[in-house]
Motif scaffolding. Structure first.
Motif, PDB file in Angstrom:
ATOM      1  N   LEU A   1      -1.570 -17.417  12.471  1.00 56.13           N
ATOM      2  CA  LEU A   1      -0.272 -16.730  12.476  1.00 56.13           C
ATOM      3  C   LEU A   1      -0.229 -15.643  11.402  1.00 56.13           C
ATOM      4  CD1 LEU A   1       2.610 -16.362  13.459  1.00 56.13           C
ATOM      5  CD2 LEU A   1       3.287 -18.413  12.177  1.00 56.13           C
ATOM      6  N   SER A   2      -0.741 -15.954  10.205  1.00 56.24           N
ATOM      7  CA  SER A   2      -0.686 -14.937   9.152  1.00 56.24           C
ATOM      8  C   SER A   2      -1.635 -13.777   9.461  1.00 56.24           C
ATOM      9  CB  SER A   2      -0.933 -15.533   7.767  1.00 56.24           C
ATOM     10  OG  SER A   2      -2.023 -16.395   7.762  1.00 56.24           O
ATOM     11  N   THR A   3      -2.742 -14.056  10.127  1.00 57.21           N
ATOM     12  CA  THR A   3      -3.648 -12.971  10.548  1.00 57.21           C
ATOM     13  C   THR A   3      -2.939 -12.058  11.548  1.00 57.21           C
ATOM     14  OG1 THR A   3      -5.550 -14.422  10.252  1.00 57.21           O
ATOM     15  CG2 THR A   3      -5.919 -12.445  11.575  1.00 57.21           C
ATOM     16  N   GLN A   4      -2.211 -12.654  12.496  1.00 61.69           N
ATOM     17  CA  GLN A   4      -1.468 -11.845  13.472  1.00 61.69           C
ATOM     18  C   GLN A   4      -0.431 -10.961  12.772  1.00 61.69           C
ATOM     19  OE1 GLN A   4      -0.173 -15.264  15.890  1.00 61.69           O
ATOM     20  NE2 GLN A   4      -1.059 -14.236  17.663  1.00 61.69           N
ATOM     21  N   LEU A   5       0.211 -11.511  11.744  1.00 59.68           N
ATOM     22  CA  LEU A   5       1.231 -10.725  11.035  1.00 59.68           C
ATOM     23  C   LEU A   5       0.586  -9.563  10.287  1.00 59.68           C
ATOM     24  CD1 LEU A   5       3.500 -13.572   9.592  1.00 59.68           C
ATOM     25  CD2 LEU A   5       3.815 -12.250  11.682  1.00 59.68           C
ATOM     26  N   VAL A   6      -0.481  -9.870   9.569  1.00 59.04           N
ATOM     27  CA  VAL A   6      -1.150  -8.826   8.793  1.00 59.04           C
ATOM     28  C   VAL A   6      -1.627  -7.695   9.710  1.00 59.04           C
ATOM     29  CG1 VAL A   6      -3.240  -8.363   7.434  1.00 59.04           C
ATOM     30  CG2 VAL A   6      -1.813 -10.351   6.902  1.00 59.04           C
TER      31      VAL A   6
ATOM     32  N   VAL B   1      18.488 -16.365  13.016  1.00 57.00           N
ATOM     33  CA  VAL B   1      18.191 -14.928  13.095  1.00 57.00           C
ATOM     34  C   VAL B   1      17.082 -14.737  14.124  1.00 57.00           C
ATOM     35  CG1 VAL B   1      17.342 -12.891  11.852  1.00 57.00           C
ATOM     36  CG2 VAL B   1      18.861 -14.522  10.700  1.00 57.00           C
ATOM     37  N   LYS B   2      17.297 -13.805  15.037  1.00 54.43           N
ATOM     38  CA  LYS B   2      16.369 -13.562  16.153  1.00 54.43           C
ATOM     39  C   LYS B   2      16.179 -12.054  16.305  1.00 54.43           C
ATOM     40  CE  LYS B   2      16.767 -17.983  17.325  1.00 54.43           C
ATOM     41  NZ  LYS B   2      15.841 -18.912  16.729  1.00 54.43           N
ATOM     42  N   PRO B   3      15.169 -11.659  17.113  1.00 48.02           N
ATOM     43  CA  PRO B   3      14.980 -10.226  17.354  1.00 48.02           C
ATOM     44  C   PRO B   3      16.257  -9.556  17.886  1.00 48.02           C
ATOM     45  CG  PRO B   3      13.076 -11.426  18.153  1.00 48.02           C
ATOM     46  CD  PRO B   3      14.093 -12.460  17.730  1.00 48.02           C
ATOM     47  N   ASN B   4      17.062 -10.280  18.664  1.00 47.51           N
ATOM     48  CA  ASN B   4      18.226  -9.637  19.291  1.00 47.51           C
ATOM     49  C   ASN B   4      19.493  -9.617  18.434  1.00 47.51           C
ATOM     50  OD1 ASN B   4      19.177 -12.218  19.408  1.00 47.51           O
ATOM     51  ND2 ASN B   4      19.089 -12.415  21.647  1.00 47.51           N
TER      52      ASN B   4
ATOM     53  N   GLY C   1      12.996 -20.756  12.916  1.00 44.89           N
ATOM     54  CA  GLY C   1      12.343 -20.837  14.222  1.00 44.89           C
ATOM     55  C   GLY C   1      11.620 -19.572  14.664  1.00 44.89           C
ATOM     56  N   ALA C   2      12.293 -18.436  14.566  1.00 47.98           N
ATOM     57  CA  ALA C   2      11.697 -17.187  15.071  1.00 47.98           C
ATOM     58  C   ALA C   2      10.533 -16.696  14.219  1.00 47.98           C
ATOM     59  CB  ALA C   2      12.772 -16.103  15.180  1.00 47.98           C
TER      60      ALA C   2
ATOM     61  N   GLU D   1       5.168 -12.249  17.339  1.00 49.76           N
ATOM     62  CA  GLU D   1       5.841 -11.102  17.949  1.00 49.76           C
ATOM     63  C   GLU D   1       7.317 -11.034  17.523  1.00 49.76           C
ATOM     64  OE1 GLU D   1       6.837  -9.761  22.469  1.00 49.76           O
ATOM     65  OE2 GLU D   1       5.120 -11.103  22.203  1.00 49.76           O
ATOM     66  N   ASP D   2       7.984 -12.183  17.558  1.00 47.49           N
ATOM     67  CA  ASP D   2       9.396 -12.219  17.158  1.00 47.49           C
ATOM     68  C   ASP D   2       9.559 -11.861  15.681  1.00 47.49           C
ATOM     69  OD1 ASP D   2      10.078 -12.960  19.677  1.00 47.49           O
ATOM     70  OD2 ASP D   2      10.620 -15.037  19.185  1.00 47.49           O
ATOM     71  N   PHE D   3       8.703 -12.434  14.849  1.00 44.35           N
ATOM     72  CA  PHE D   3       8.860 -12.186  13.411  1.00 44.35           C
ATOM     73  C   PHE D   3       8.586 -10.721  13.091  1.00 44.35           C
ATOM     74  CE2 PHE D   3       7.554 -12.506   8.854  1.00 44.35           C
ATOM     75  CZ  PHE D   3       8.773 -12.957   8.365  1.00 44.35           C
ATOM     76  N   ILE D   4       7.578 -10.151  13.742  1.00 46.82           N
ATOM     77  CA  ILE D   4       7.264  -8.732  13.505  1.00 46.82           C
ATOM     78  C   ILE D   4       8.463  -7.862  13.917  1.00 46.82           C
ATOM     79  CG2 ILE D   4       5.813  -6.797  14.308  1.00 46.82           C
ATOM     80  CD1 ILE D   4       3.463  -8.858  14.328  1.00 46.82           C
TER      81      ILE D   4
END
Ligand code: PGA
Length: 253
Positions: free
Chosen positions: A22-27, A214-217, A235-236, A241-244
């Motif tokens: 997950l942290s690799t995806q964020l970076v 808190v969510k993307p929307n 949760g998000a 994808e949501d966190f980004i």
């Protein structure tokens, strides 16, 4: 100007391998984020592995809790010093799950906060009312007691690195977000309280994050409010994808 913070609280989720992924995806996915701070808070056992992944990236590391002692006979606890050693820059204190499930009091949270301030770690102090307290009209009283108790005996200078997270308990993990107006009302109240307890400069500089579904929307509308300086996301934050998308919030014009 207060630099916004988007913080992901992973709670009790993700193995070390999953945390690395997950942290690799964020970076990889986060670009052009200089104007905001990004923080993730994995479980203790994944901290070092995640620290390795995010070094040289804009993502910072937080722990979800700590104990107010440096070292010694405190079986099962972890100190701010050792969290710093694991690569953390921030630590979450007084999350409502700890208050409710572990019986943490404002006094105990205040002790942790003082201990954290002996290190370079920056505390994120969580406060928030339950649904019953809100319905009983006690919201402001509860927030005031949590702020006064959690920040007891701190000087204005010591407030420099403190971040506050307003998280109404009824909005956490429920999908029920406080409306932007409800959140702004609480944030403005907290800021006025900081002015009364410390001074206008502390009130002006302290970052107050909103947390609770808190969510993307909904992040853009929340971040449009004058006194909302970021988000603490549960949760998000478990979905890259949501966190980004949340990190890439744009206040509405
Ligand atoms: P949630 O959690 O985003 O899943 O509501 C927020 C938090 O507990 O910090």
């Amino acid at each position: 100007m207060r630099k916004p913070i988007i913080a992901g609280n992973w709670k009790l989720n993700n193995t070390i391998t999953e945390s690395r992924e997950l942290s690799t995806q964020l970076v990889t996915g986060l670009k052009n984020t200089e104007d905001r701070e990004i923080i993730i808070a994995p479980i203790y056992t994944a901290l070092s592995a995640v620290a390795e992944v995010i070094k040289d990236s804009p993502v910072q590391l937080a722990a979800q809790n700590c104990y107010p002692e440096t070292k010694g006979a405190f079986t099962g606890e972890i100190s701010p010093e050792f969290l710093q050693d694991a690569g953390c820059q921030y630590v979450i204190l007084g999350h409502s799950e700890r208050r409710q499930l572990m019986g943490e009091t404002d006094h105990f949270i205040n002790q942790k906060l003082f201990k954290v301030l002996e290190t370079r770690l920056k505390p994120i102090l969580c406060i928030g009312e339950t649904l019953q307290e809100r319905e009983n009209g006690q919201m402001l009283e509860v927030l005031s007691a949590q702020i006064k108790g959690g920040l007891a005996n701190l000087t204005a200078a010591e407030m420099a690195t403190v971040v506050i997270a307003y998280e109404p308990v009824w909005a956490i993990g429920t999908g029920k977000t406080a409306s932007a107006d409800q959140a702004e009302e609480a944030h403005a109240f907290i800021r006025r309280l900081l002015q009364d307890l410390f001074n206008p400069q502390v009130a002006d500089q302290t970052r107050i994050l909103y947390g609770g579904s808190v969510k993307p929307n909904n992040v853009d509308e929340l971040m449009t409010q004058a006194d909302i300086d970021g988000a603490l996301v549960g949760g998000a934050s478990l979905n890259a994808e949501d966190f980004i998308r949340i990190v890439q919030f744009e206040p509405l014009s």
